[in-house]
Write a protein that holds these residues in place. Sequence first.
Motif, short mmCIF file in Angstrom:
data_model
loop_
_atom_site.label_atom_id
_atom_site.label_comp_id
_atom_site.label_asym_id
_atom_site.label_seq_id
_atom_site.Cartn_x
_atom_site.Cartn_y
_atom_site.Cartn_z
N LEU A 38 -45.45 -19.46 52.45
CA LEU A 38 -46.20 -18.26 52.78
C LEU A 38 -45.63 -17.55 54.00
N GLN A 39 -44.43 -17.98 54.43
CA GLN A 39 -43.83 -17.41 55.63
C GLN A 39 -42.44 -16.87 55.33
N GLU A 40 -41.98 -16.03 56.24
CA GLU A 40 -40.58 -15.62 56.26
C GLU A 40 -39.94 -16.32 57.44
N THR A 41 -39.06 -17.27 57.17
CA THR A 41 -38.49 -18.10 58.23
C THR A 41 -37.11 -18.58 57.84
N GLY A 45 -37.57 -21.87 64.95
CA GLY A 45 -38.66 -21.14 65.58
C GLY A 45 -39.83 -20.96 64.62
N GLU A 46 -40.77 -20.15 65.05
CA GLU A 46 -41.96 -19.90 64.24
C GLU A 46 -41.68 -18.83 63.18
N GLY A 47 -42.24 -19.06 62.00
CA GLY A 47 -42.06 -18.09 60.93
C GLY A 47 -43.10 -16.98 60.99
N THR A 48 -42.87 -15.96 60.22
CA THR A 48 -43.79 -14.83 60.12
C THR A 48 -44.59 -14.95 58.83
N PHE A 49 -45.90 -14.92 58.95
CA PHE A 49 -46.75 -15.04 57.77
C PHE A 49 -46.60 -13.80 56.89
N VAL A 50 -46.26 -14.01 55.62
CA VAL A 50 -46.08 -12.90 54.69
C VAL A 50 -46.96 -13.04 53.46
N GLY A 51 -47.84 -14.02 53.44
CA GLY A 51 -48.74 -14.20 52.31
C GLY A 51 -48.00 -14.59 51.04
N LEU A 52 -48.26 -13.87 49.98
CA LEU A 52 -47.67 -14.19 48.66
C LEU A 52 -46.41 -13.38 48.38
N ASP A 53 -45.82 -12.78 49.41
CA ASP A 53 -44.63 -11.94 49.18
C ASP A 53 -43.49 -12.73 48.56
N ASN A 54 -43.30 -13.98 49.01
CA ASN A 54 -42.21 -14.79 48.44
C ASN A 54 -42.41 -15.04 46.95
N TYR A 55 -43.65 -15.21 46.54
CA TYR A 55 -43.93 -15.43 45.12
C TYR A 55 -43.76 -14.13 44.33
N ARG A 56 -44.06 -13.01 44.94
CA ARG A 56 -43.81 -11.73 44.27
C ARG A 56 -42.32 -11.50 44.09
N THR A 256 -28.24 -19.53 52.63
CA THR A 256 -28.68 -18.21 53.13
C THR A 256 -29.80 -18.33 54.15
N ARG A 257 -30.34 -19.55 54.35
CA ARG A 257 -31.35 -19.83 55.37
C ARG A 257 -32.66 -19.06 55.14
N ASP A 258 -32.99 -18.75 53.94
CA ASP A 258 -34.27 -18.12 53.62
C ASP A 258 -35.21 -19.23 53.17
N GLN A 259 -35.70 -20.01 54.12
CA GLN A 259 -36.41 -21.23 53.77
C GLN A 259 -37.82 -20.98 53.24
N GLY A 260 -38.43 -19.88 53.62
CA GLY A 260 -39.73 -19.55 53.04
C GLY A 260 -39.62 -19.31 51.55
N TYR A 261 -38.59 -18.57 51.15
CA TYR A 261 -38.37 -18.29 49.73
C TYR A 261 -37.99 -19.56 48.98
N ALA A 262 -37.17 -20.41 49.62
CA ALA A 262 -36.79 -21.69 49.00
C ALA A 262 -38.02 -22.57 48.80
N ALA A 263 -38.93 -22.58 49.78
CA ALA A 263 -40.15 -23.37 49.64
C ALA A 263 -41.00 -22.84 48.49
N ALA A 264 -41.03 -21.53 48.31
CA ALA A 264 -41.78 -20.95 47.18
C ALA A 264 -41.20 -21.42 45.86
N ILE A 265 -39.87 -21.49 45.77
CA ILE A 265 -39.23 -21.99 44.55
C ILE A 265 -39.65 -23.43 44.30
N GLY A 266 -39.67 -24.23 45.36
CA GLY A 266 -40.07 -25.63 45.22
C GLY A 266 -41.52 -25.78 44.79
#
Length: 291
Positions: A38-41, A45-56, A256-266
Amino acid sequence: MTARVREAWAGYAFAAPTLLLLGVFVLLPLGGAMVISLQETNGFGEGTFVGLDNYRRLAQDPVFWRATLNTALYTVLVTPAAMAIGLGLALLLDSALPARGALRSVLILPMAISGVATALMGVLIFDENSGFLTEVARALGLPQVDWQTHGPAAFASVVIMTLWWRVGFNMLIYLAGLQGVATELYEAARLDGANAWQRLRHVTVPQLSNQSFFLVILNIIYSFQVFDIVFVMTGGGPERATTVLVTYAYDTGFVTRDQGYAAAIGVVLLAVTLAVTALRWRAQRRREETE
């Protein structure tokens, strides 16, 4: 304290170490992955909360859908093939076959080899420049197959090495099941005039339904989680032809270090795995109830 309460506390005490390990190494990381999805990180450091954007983003990502299709195709090919070959080998080893012990050891041996080692063997076999199959084709004057640069061929090489690695396990489970089938059932089928195919279809296969259910679940879970063989043999290429969901999540999270998106895939992969397992379990329960 009654005997029933003491028995319940004893059960909890025996289960506590397993539940603790499950919570620390499975449930906590799973919860963390859901939070990160649910973050962009980038992992620092701390990630930015983006809600369901990664799933979209997943819904509009062609690479994600290509990886999903590859994972589904890999599962559809590997699961029935590994089970069918394993059952065939188990039937051979359950018969009066010479040197059954040695053959059984040879078939089980790949189970002791790690996925990375298996993949490295696959590289030695399917390498286009100096692989075993390439050298054999040259020696026989046969056309060479582009195992690493042609998408379908690369996908086939991954499936072949997976089968070599997984068939022994399927064979072992089926062999254990065959040794528990009563010989009286086969004798009764012979007296009724059933041939070998009919005995296999109407006696052996139904008696191995529990083993088949167990292997279907395990093979599906493994297929959805495949990583090492694909990563070492093809790296997901060529042109995403062998990219599966786990390798795509790895590339997204650690390259690419987009771990929020990678977590959404997982998380999506986990949800699909649980859904397929639940459907298969429900189908098995219904079948048992009707029988």
